[in-house]
Design an enzyme around this catalytic site. Structure first.
Site: not given
Length: 170
Positions: A37, A79
């Protein structure tokens, strides 16, 4: 002779305490990044060094952070901070807009064409996205869209293991 052995013993204990305090309150060595990701910035299977506490300072836009996933609260995610407290975040045709201004994101892979938001970031919360937008389970899809400041464990400062290189500053 006994005085010097006591000094050595005290010195060793002091070192152990310092190492414990540093590794548990200021850095977290071996932060594993299991998914793709965050590619191309951080490759799947990388291991990074995370700073926390006073070394992390305030969280800023574009920081890469590790936090407790807000829906199940059963795992840690890595993230990028996109929206700060008080921001309005919108994603239009794959481009991120903060308070109506397009965010420059040279670090992302394929951006996609989807539309999300707008999202109003609450006080003491952050809006997180992965760099690999087409392959990231992030704020766009969570039931609890925002990450509370108290759930952020720290900032990823460097990657010290990756299949493609040995050391990478972020």
């Amino acid at each position: 002779m006994k005085r010097s052995s006591k000094k050595v013993g005290l010195f060793c204990i002091t070192e152990l305490v310092l190492v414990f305090l540093i590794t548990h309150f200021l850095i977290l060595p071996g932060t594993y990044i299991p998914s793709a990701s965050m590619e191309p910035t951080i490759n799947s299977g990388s291991i990074g060094i995370m700073v926390k506490g006073i070394l992390a300072g305030e969280y800023e836009r574009r920081d890469i952070v590790v936090f407790i996933e807000p829906d199940t609260r059963s795992r840690l995610f890595c993230k990028r901070v996109i929206g700060l407290p008080g921001d309005t975040v919108a994603i239009i045709s794959g481009k991120v807009y903060i308070n109506g201004v397009e965010l420059s994101e040279p670090y992302i892979g394929e951006a996609g064409t989807d539309v999300y938001g707008p999202y109003e970031v609450p006080e003491d919360c952050y809006f997180m996205l992965g760099d690999n937008r087409e392959n990231s389970y992030d704020a766009r899809f969570w039931e609890n869209t925002f990450v509370s400041k108290k759930d952020i464990k720290g900032k990823v400062a460097v990657i010290w293991y990756d299949k493609k290189f040995c050391w990478k500053e972020l």
